[in-house]
Scaffold this motif. Structure first.
Motif, PDB file in Angstrom:
ATOM      1  N   GLY A   1       0.772  -1.234   0.000  1.00  0.00           N
ATOM      2  CA  GLY A   1       0.000   0.000   0.000  1.00  0.00           C
ATOM      3  C   GLY A   1       0.801   1.280   0.000  1.00  0.00           C
ATOM      4  O   GLY A   1       0.227   2.358  -0.159  1.00  0.00           O
ATOM      5  N   TYR A   2       2.136   1.175   0.140  1.00  0.00           N
ATOM      6  CA  TYR A   2       2.896   2.396   0.436  1.00  0.00           C
ATOM      7  C   TYR A   2       3.932   2.772  -0.615  1.00  0.00           C
ATOM      8  O   TYR A   2       4.598   3.802  -0.473  1.00  0.00           O
ATOM      9  N   ALA A   3       4.064   1.976  -1.644  1.00  0.00           N
ATOM     10  CA  ALA A   3       5.121   2.238  -2.625  1.00  0.00           C
ATOM     11  C   ALA A   3       4.966   3.613  -3.262  1.00  0.00           C
ATOM     12  O   ALA A   3       5.940   4.347  -3.454  1.00  0.00           O
ATOM     13  N   LEU A   4       3.737   3.969  -3.594  1.00  0.00           N
ATOM     14  CA  LEU A   4       3.507   5.210  -4.321  1.00  0.00           C
ATOM     15  C   LEU A   4       3.803   6.432  -3.458  1.00  0.00           C
ATOM     16  O   LEU A   4       4.467   7.378  -3.896  1.00  0.00           O
ATOM     17  N   SER A   5       3.331   6.435  -2.211  1.00  0.00           N
ATOM     18  CA  SER A   5       3.590   7.591  -1.347  1.00  0.00           C
ATOM     19  C   SER A   5       5.075   7.708  -1.026  1.00  0.00           C
ATOM     20  O   SER A   5       5.623   8.819  -0.952  1.00  0.00           O
ATOM     21  N   VAL A   6       5.771   6.578  -0.844  1.00  0.00           N
ATOM     22  CA  VAL A   6       7.217   6.611  -0.639  1.00  0.00           C
ATOM     23  C   VAL A   6       7.909   7.242  -1.842  1.00  0.00           C
ATOM     24  O   VAL A   6       8.840   8.044  -1.705  1.00  0.00           O
ATOM     25  N   SER A   7       7.451   6.903  -3.024  1.00  0.00           N
ATOM     26  CA  SER A   7       8.052   7.440  -4.252  1.00  0.00           C
ATOM     27  C   SER A   7       7.870   8.950  -4.334  1.00  0.00           C
ATOM     28  O   SER A   7       8.804   9.682  -4.695  1.00  0.00           O
ATOM     29  N   PHE A   8       6.684   9.428  -4.012  1.00  0.00           N
ATOM     30  CA  PHE A   8       6.459  10.874  -4.052  1.00  0.00           C
ATOM     31  C   PHE A   8       7.342  11.591  -3.028  1.00  0.00           C
ATOM     32  O   PHE A   8       7.862  12.675  -3.297  1.00  0.00           O
ATOM     33  N   GLY A   9       7.517  10.996  -1.858  1.00  0.00           N
ATOM     34  CA  GLY A   9       8.415  11.596  -0.878  1.00  0.00           C
ATOM     35  C   GLY A   9       9.849  11.652  -1.361  1.00  0.00           C
ATOM     36  O   GLY A   9      10.576  12.618  -1.100  1.00  0.00           O
ATOM     37  N   ALA A  10      10.268  10.629  -2.102  1.00  0.00           N
ATOM     38  CA  ALA A  10      11.653  10.558  -2.569  1.00  0.00           C
ATOM     39  C   ALA A  10      11.991  11.652  -3.580  1.00  0.00           C
ATOM     40  O   ALA A  10      13.127  12.126  -3.625  1.00  0.00           O
ATOM     41  N   VAL A  11      11.023  12.050  -4.402  1.00  0.00           N
ATOM     42  CA  VAL A  11      11.334  13.031  -5.443  1.00  0.00           C
ATOM     43  C   VAL A  11      11.232  14.466  -4.947  1.00  0.00           C
ATOM     44  O   VAL A  11      11.690  15.393  -5.633  1.00  0.00           O
ATOM     45  N   MET A  12      10.663  14.674  -3.755  1.00  0.00           N
ATOM     46  CA  MET A  12      10.544  16.042  -3.249  1.00  0.00           C
ATOM     47  C   MET A  12      11.930  16.641  -3.017  1.00  0.00           C
ATOM     48  O   MET A  12      12.787  16.020  -2.387  1.00  0.00           O
ATOM     49  N   ASP A  13      12.147  17.827  -3.546  1.00  0.00           N
ATOM     50  CA  ASP A  13      13.426  18.532  -3.445  1.00  0.00           C
ATOM     51  C   ASP A  13      14.553  17.798  -4.156  1.00  0.00           C
ATOM     52  O   ASP A  13      15.728  18.086  -3.932  1.00  0.00           O
ATOM     53  N   ASN A  14      14.224  16.865  -5.021  1.00  0.00           N
ATOM     54  CA  ASN A  14      15.192  16.201  -5.905  1.00  0.00           C
ATOM     55  C   ASN A  14      14.772  16.496  -7.341  1.00  0.00           C
ATOM     56  O   ASN A  14      14.166  15.662  -8.020  1.00  0.00           O
ATOM     57  N   PRO A  15      15.048  17.688  -7.855  1.00  0.00           N
ATOM     58  CA  PRO A  15      14.435  18.135  -9.111  1.00  0.00           C
ATOM     59  C   PRO A  15      14.786  17.305 -10.331  1.00  0.00           C
ATOM     60  O   PRO A  15      14.028  17.288 -11.309  1.00  0.00           O
ATOM     61  N   ASP A  16      15.927  16.610 -10.317  1.00  0.00           N
ATOM     62  CA  ASP A  16      16.330  15.842 -11.493  1.00  0.00           C
ATOM     63  C   ASP A  16      15.989  14.358 -11.385  1.00  0.00           C
ATOM     64  O   ASP A  16      16.292  13.591 -12.296  1.00  0.00           O
ATOM     65  N   LEU A  17      15.360  13.963 -10.289  1.00  0.00           N
ATOM     66  CA  LEU A  17      15.122  12.547 -10.040  1.00  0.00           C
ATOM     67  C   LEU A  17      13.757  12.105 -10.559  1.00  0.00           C
ATOM     68  O   LEU A  17      12.758  12.788 -10.374  1.00  0.00           O
ATOM     69  N   VAL A  18      13.754  10.943 -11.215  1.00  0.00           N
ATOM     70  CA  VAL A  18      12.508  10.276 -11.589  1.00  0.00           C
ATOM     71  C   VAL A  18      12.470   8.931 -10.855  1.00  0.00           C
ATOM     72  O   VAL A  18      13.428   8.163 -10.922  1.00  0.00           O
ATOM     73  N   VAL A  19      11.388   8.679 -10.133  1.00  0.00           N
ATOM     74  CA  VAL A  19      11.208   7.394  -9.475  1.00  0.00           C
ATOM     75  C   VAL A  19      10.167   6.596 -10.255  1.00  0.00           C
ATOM     76  O   VAL A  19       9.015   7.017 -10.367  1.00  0.00           O
ATOM     77  N   ALA A  20      10.599   5.491 -10.824  1.00  0.00           N
ATOM     78  CA  ALA A  20       9.668   4.571 -11.464  1.00  0.00           C
ATOM     79  C   ALA A  20       9.119   3.653 -10.384  1.00  0.00           C
ATOM     80  O   ALA A  20       9.864   2.964  -9.701  1.00  0.00           O
ATOM     81  N   CYS A  21       7.814   3.658 -10.223  1.00  0.00           N
ATOM     82  CA  CYS A  21       7.177   2.924  -9.129  1.00  0.00           C
ATOM     83  C   CYS A  21       6.196   1.901  -9.684  1.00  0.00           C
ATOM     84  O   CYS A  21       5.192   2.260 -10.309  1.00  0.00           O
ATOM     85  N   VAL A  22       6.499   0.627  -9.473  1.00  0.00           N
ATOM     86  CA  VAL A  22       5.586  -0.436  -9.893  1.00  0.00           C
ATOM     87  C   VAL A  22       4.578  -0.690  -8.781  1.00  0.00           C
ATOM     88  O   VAL A  22       4.955  -0.977  -7.644  1.00  0.00           O
ATOM     89  N   VAL A  23       3.312  -0.567  -9.112  1.00  0.00           N
ATOM     90  CA  VAL A  23       2.221  -0.846  -8.190  1.00  0.00           C
ATOM     91  C   VAL A  23       1.488  -2.080  -8.696  1.00  0.00           C
ATOM     92  O   VAL A  23       0.923  -2.068  -9.787  1.00  0.00           O
ATOM     93  N   GLY A  24       1.528  -3.157  -7.936  1.00  0.00           N
ATOM     94  CA  GLY A  24       0.803  -4.348  -8.332  1.00  0.00           C
ATOM     95  C   GLY A  24      -0.695  -4.150  -8.208  1.00  0.00           C
ATOM     96  O   GLY A  24      -1.167  -3.317  -7.432  1.00  0.00           O
ATOM     97  N   ASP A  25      -1.469  -4.931  -8.985  1.00  0.00           N
ATOM     98  CA  ASP A  25      -2.920  -4.735  -8.909  1.00  0.00           C
ATOM     99  C   ASP A  25      -3.499  -5.245  -7.598  1.00  0.00           C
ATOM    100  O   ASP A  25      -4.602  -4.859  -7.217  1.00  0.00           O
ATOM    101  N   GLY A  26      -2.758  -6.082  -6.872  1.00  0.00           N
ATOM    102  CA  GLY A  26      -3.185  -6.422  -5.519  1.00  0.00           C
ATOM    103  C   GLY A  26      -2.979  -5.238  -4.586  1.00  0.00           C
ATOM    104  O   GLY A  26      -3.871  -4.858  -3.832  1.00  0.00           O
ATOM    105  N   GLU A  27      -1.798  -4.643  -4.641  1.00  0.00           N
ATOM    106  CA  GLU A  27      -1.523  -3.461  -3.821  1.00  0.00           C
ATOM    107  C   GLU A  27      -2.487  -2.332  -4.138  1.00  0.00           C
ATOM    108  O   GLU A  27      -2.873  -1.556  -3.254  1.00  0.00           O
TER     109      GLU A  27
END
Length: 805
Positions: free
Chosen positions: A175-201
Motif C-alpha cells: 500500500g505504500y510504494a507510491l507515497s514513498v516514491s512521491f516523498g523521494a522526489v521532493m526537493d530532488n528536481p532531477d530525479l525520476v522514481v519509477a514505481c511499480v504498483v501491483g494490482d493487488g496493492e
C-alpha cells in the motif's frame, strides 16, 4: 479432470457501461519496430535471463544452470517465493550485477542520462528483484550463491530489503510504494522514481489515496514519479479488482485522478511497446517540468501513468494436474509446489527452466553474455543500485539555536507554540532539506508559525500552486507516513505532527520502516539517514472537548516495542524542554523519535539552562517542588508528561498544606527510555543511578501520560518494584472538562496526593497516625471538584494556575 475448475487466464470482462469515447483519454502510440534489432535482441535476452534467475531462485540449490537433468536433491527443502509477479517486474530489472540493473529504465539512462530510482510495490516479487549482493562475484560461484541463498536459513530474505542496493522500500506490507516514491522526489528536481504498483496493492486504501500525491509535487522544485500499474489479474487466491476492469474503466479511473493513461498489453510486442511508452512518459514529465521551471507552469498538468497488462506468471508452467497455472492465481506463489517429491512436477520444472535456454545467456563460468549486459549504464553513478540518493545522501539540517525561542521561566506557554517558532527557523535555514508532513492539523496543533515562513505545497489549488511550500497537508496519515519515509531515506529530514489518538493509524508502517532501518544499520555500505520524527500533541489530557474517540496514547507503546537501538520516546514537561528535545531529534540519525506534548499553555518550569541539563540527563529531581530540595524523602512522586507532571506539582503543593510532615521528592522523567532495566536500552540508567534518583527503598508513585502497562514493562527487571505504584491513562473519558479527565483516569493531584500519603505512612510514623483521615479528606476534595464540574459545566477558574510553595 473431473471435479476441477479450469481458470481462464484472462476472464472476459462484462460489457462496459462506459462509452467508447472514454478511450480517447488513453494515449495511443505506434510501437511496431520501435527498437532496433540489436536493442530488441538484447532486451529479449535480458528478460529471459531475468525470468530464468527468478524461477531458479525459488527452486534450486544445485545445478543452477541446469547443465544436466535436475534431481530431487537439487531442489531446496522449502520452496518459498512468489513467482506470479516476477515476469512483470523483470521487464524492468534483473539480478545480474553487484546491484540491480533495470532493463528498460537502464535503456533510458543510457539514452538520456536519466537520474532514476526504482520502487517496487510487489515486494513478494523478490526473486526478480533481489540482486547479487555486493559480496557476490559475477561468475558461476556468485550465480550459485545468488540462486541457492534465496529465502533459506543463513541466506537473504524473500522480500526487497535494506540489503538490496537501490532499495528504499521493502514492499512487504502493501500500500505504500507510491507515497514513498512521491516523498523521494521532493526537493530532488532531477530525479525520476519509477514505481511499480501491483494490482493487488492497488486494492489498498493507502494506495487509493496516494494516487493524488502528484498534486503535492511542485515540478519547479521536485522530481517526478512514473507509476507503472502491473495488472496481472490475480492475487493469492482471487481475482483483483483492477484485473476485472476493462480498458475504458481503468482509463476513466486514472483520467479522473488527473493522469494521462497509456495501456501496454500486447505481450508479443511487449519490449517495443514498453520502450516507446517509457520514452513518451519521460517526454511528458520533461514537458511539465520545463514549463514550470521557465515560469510558465501548466495549469493542473496531467502526469503520465503506464498500465501494464500481462498474464499472471507469464512464461511459467501452463497447466498442472488439469488446472491452469499461467494466467491464474495458481501462479501467484510456487507454481510447482511438489517438485521436491513429485516426478511429474520435477519434470515440469526441468522443461520450464530449460525453456529459457540458459546456455545462451550465461557462459559455462556463469558470466552473463555481452548481449545481456549491453543495456547496463556505463557510468557507475548512474546505475540504479548505486544511486547515492538511496544509500548515501544524508544532508544534516542547520538547526537554529533553540534558546532563542525559549519562554521565560515562571510564565505559561504552549509547547507547540514554542516549537512552531523553532520550526519556522528550521524552514528558513533549510529550504530544500526539511519538510513537514501533516494530516491537516498544523494550525489546530498550534504550529502555524511555520506558515509565516512557508506556504502549504498544494499544487492542485491554482491559487496556492508554485509557492514551494515546506508543508504537505493531506488528510491521510498513510500518505504522510509514506512521503516521510521516502523523503527521509533519500537523505533529507522530515517531521510528522499529529493528533495523538490517530498516529496509531500508521503504526505498522512505522514498524516496517524500523525493520528496514535495523537492516540498514547492519548493512556495511549503507550510511545513516535522518530519523523519523513524530510530534504527538492534542493529547487525551486536553481532548475532553472532542470526546472519547480522540483519547488514545497507544502509539507510545508501539515505539517502545521497537528495537532498543532505534526507539526514543520523549515527554518534555514544558516549552523550553520541548525546544531542546526538538532540536536534538531533528539532528539525530537512524532513530524513530516520538515527542509527546501539549498544545495548551502550561507553566514553564525550567530556565533554558536548567532545561538543557534536564534533557541531557533525561530525568532530574525538581528541588523547587520537593521538601528540603528532595533530601531524605518519605515518598518519591514522578511526573512523565506535561499535564500529569502539572498534577504532581499541584499534589506536592497540596501536601504542604494537608500533610506538612510528609517529606516529598518530586522527579520528572522526560526520556522514557531511561527507566528500562539496566542494559536493555542505550539510555537506561544503571541500578545505582536509578536508586540515587528514586531512592533505594522509598515508595515511588508514577503519574504517567500513557498506559500504565507500558511503564510496568519498562521497569520490569529493576529491583524492589513492590514499592512502585503507577497511574496513567485508564481508557476512561468522554466529552467533559480537562480536570475531570484527570479525575476519570486517577491522575489528578488528589489521586497523586492520596498515593503519597499511603506510601509515606510506611516510613513516617508521625504521618501514619493520621494517614487514613488525611487520605479520606483528600478524596473528599476530589469528589467536591467533580460535583462543581458537573454543576457548572467547567473547571474552577484557578484549577490550572501555577502552584506556589
Amino acid at each position: 479432470m473431473p471435479g476441477q475448475i479450469l481458470l481462464q487466464a484472462n476472464p472476459p470482462a462484462e460489457p462496459s457501461l462506459l462509452p467508447d469515447s472514454m478511450l480517447q483519454f488513453s494515449v495511443h502510440l505506434d510501437t511496431k519496430n520501435y527498437l532496433s534489432n540489436d536493442e530488441l535482441k538484447s532486451m529479449k535476452m535480458f528478460r529471459r535471463a531475468a525470468d530464468y534467475i527468478a524461477a531458479a531462485m525459488i527452486f534450486l540449490n544445485h545445478d543452477v544452470l541446469v547443465e544436466r537433468d535436475i534431481t530431487y536433491d537439487d531442489i531446496k527443502p522449502r520452496l518459498l517465493g512468489h513467482w506470479g509477479t516476477c515476469p512483470g517486474s523483470s521487464w524492468y530489472l534483473i539480478s545480474l550485477e553487484r546491484h540491480p540493473v533495470y532493463a528498460h529504465l537502464n535503456r533510458l539512462i543510457r539514452k538520456t542520462g536519466l537520474e532514476a530510482l526504482y520502487v517496487v510495490g510487489p515486494g513478494h516479487g523478490a526473486p526478480a528483484i533481489l540482486t547479487f549482493y555486493p559480496e557476490n562475484t559475477r561468475d558461476y560461484q556468485g550465480l550459485h550463491k545468488l540462486i541457492s541463498s534465496f529465502s533459506v536459513p543463513g541466506g537473504f530474505p524473500s522480500h526487497i530489503n535494506a540489503g538490496t542496493p537501490g532499495a528504499i522500500h521493502e514492499g512487504g506490507e502493501l500500500g505504500y510504494a507510491l507515497s514513498v516514491s512521491f516523498g523521494a522526489v521532493m526537493d530532488n528536481p532531477d530525479l525520476v522514481v519509477a514505481c511499480v504498483v501491483g494490482d493487488g496493492e492497488a486494492e489498498t486504501g493507502p494506495t487509493a489515496t496516494a494516487w493524488h500525491g502528484f498534486k503535492y509535487i511542485d515540478p519547479a522544485e521536485s522530481g517526478a514519479v512514473l507509476p507503472i500499474v502491473h495488472v496481472n489479474g490475480f492475487k493469492i487466491s482471487e481475482r483483483t479488482i483492477y484485473g476485472t476492469m476493462d480498458n475504458k474503466e481503468i482509463t476513466a479511473l486514472f483520467t479522473g485522478y488527473g493522469y494521462q493513461v497509456r495501456i501496454i498489453e500486447d505481450v508479443k510486442n511487449i519490449d517495443n511497446d514498453l520502450a516507446a511508452s517509457m520514452d513518451w512518459a519521460l517526454a511528458e514529465i520533461k514537458k511539465i517540468q520545463s514549463a514550470a521551471r521557465s515560469g510558465n507552469p501548466i495549469v493542473k498538468p496531467r502526469w503520465p501513468v503506464l498500465i501494464l497488462r500481462t498474464p499472471k506468471g507469464l512464461g511459467g508452467p501452463k497447466v498442472l494436474h488439469g488446472e491452469l497455472i499461467e494466467g491464474s492465481f495458481h501462479a501467484h506463489q510456487v507454481p510447482l509446489p511438489g517438485a521436491k517429491t513429485s516426478a511429474e512436477e520435477l519434470a515440469a520444472l526441468q522443461t520450464w527452466l530449460k525453456s529459457y535456454r540458459p546456455e545462451e545467456l550465461f557462459t559455462a563460468d556463469g558470466i552473463p553474455v555481452p548481449e545481456v549486459l549491453s543495456i547496463v549504464p556505463e557510468a557507475t553513478q548512474k546505475r540504479l543500485g548505486q544511486k547515492k540518493e538511496s544509500f548515501r545522501a544524508y544532508t544534516p539540517l542547520t538547526v537554529p539555536g533553540w534558546r532563542t525561542f525559549c519562554a521565560k521561566q515562571g510564565t505559561q506557554e504552549s509547547c507547540m507554540k514554542a516549537v512552531g517558532r523553532l520550526l519556522k527557523g528550521v524552514v528558513k535555514e533549510n529550504p530544500h532539506a526539511f519538510r513537514i508532513f501533516s494530516p491537516d492539523e498544523l494550525v489546530s496543533n498550534k504550529l502555524d508559525a511555520v506558515l509565516d515562513e512557508s506556504s502549504r505545497n498544494f499544487q492542485w489549488d491554482i491559487e496556492s500552486r508554485g509557492k514551494g511550500g515546506r508543508v504537505i497537508e493531506i488528510l491521510s496519515e498513510h500518505t504522510c507516513q509514506g512521503m516521510l519515509q521516502g523523503y527521509t531515506l533519500t537523505g533529507r529530514t522530515g517531521l510528522f505532527p499529529s493528533y495523538e489518538a490517530f498516529l496509531g493509524i500508521i503504526q505498522t508502517m512505522m514498524v516496517q520502516y524500523s525493520k528496514f532501518t535495523k537492516m540498514s544499520a547492519e548493512t556495511q555500505w549503507r550510511q545513516p539517514c535522518g530519523s523519523l520524527n513524530y510530534l504527538e500533541t492534542s493529547t487525551w489530557t486536553r481532548q475532553e472537548h472532542n470526546g472519547f474517540s480522540h483519547q488514545n496514547p497507544a502509539f507510545i507503546g508501539a515505539v517502545l516495542n521497537l528495537k532498543s537501538t532505534l526507539a526514543r520516546v520523549y515527554l518534555p514537561p514544558d516549552a523550553n524542554c520541548f525546544l531542546s528535545t526538538m532540536s536534538h531529534c531533528l539532528r539525530a540519525k537512524n532513530y524513530v523519535n516520538l515527542m509527546v506534548g501539549s498544545k495548551q499553555p502550561t507553566p514553564v518550569w525550567l530556565s533554558p539552562e536548567d532545561a538543557d541539563k534536564h534533557c541531557i540527563a533525561g530525568a532530574s529531581v525538581w528541588k523547587f517542588a520537593s521538601v528540603d530540595e528532595g533530601v531524605n524523602p518519605d515518598v518519591v512522586l514522578v511526573g512523565i508528561g506535561v499535564e500529569v507532571t502539572f498534577e504532581v506539582i499541584a499534589a506536592a503543593a497540596l501536601l504542604r498544606k494537608q500533610a506538612p510532615e510528609l517529606r516529598v521528592r518530586v522527579v520528572n522523567v522526560m526520556d522514557l527510555m531511561i527507566l528500562s532495566a539496566t542494559g536493555s536500552h542505550p539510555h537506561s540508567l544503571s541500578n545505582e543511578t536509578f536508586d540515587s534518583l528514586f531512592t533505594p527503598d522509598k515508595p515511588i508513585h508514577f503519574n504517567y501520560h500513557g498506559y500504565p502497562i507500558e511503564l510496568k514493562g519498562l521497569l520490569f527487571g529493576r529491583p524492589r518494584l513492590e514499592r512502585v505504584s503507577i497511574e496513567g491513562y485508564r481508557e476512561e473519558g468522554t466529552t467533559t472538562s480537562p480536570f475531570d479527565m484527570m479525575l476519570c483516569n486517577h491522575t489528578s493531584r488528589y489521586d497523586v496526593a492520596a498515593a503519597a500519603i499511603r506510601g509515606g505512612a510506611r516510613s513516617n510514623p508521625k504521618l501514619a497516625v493520621t494517614a487514613h483521615e488525611r487520605e479520606s479528606y483528600i478524596k473528599h476534595l476530589a469528589s467536591k471538584e467533580r460535583e462543581y464540574i458537573y454543576a457548572n459545566g467547567k473547571d474552577r477558574e484557578n484549577t490550572f494556575d501555577t502552584p506556589t510553595f
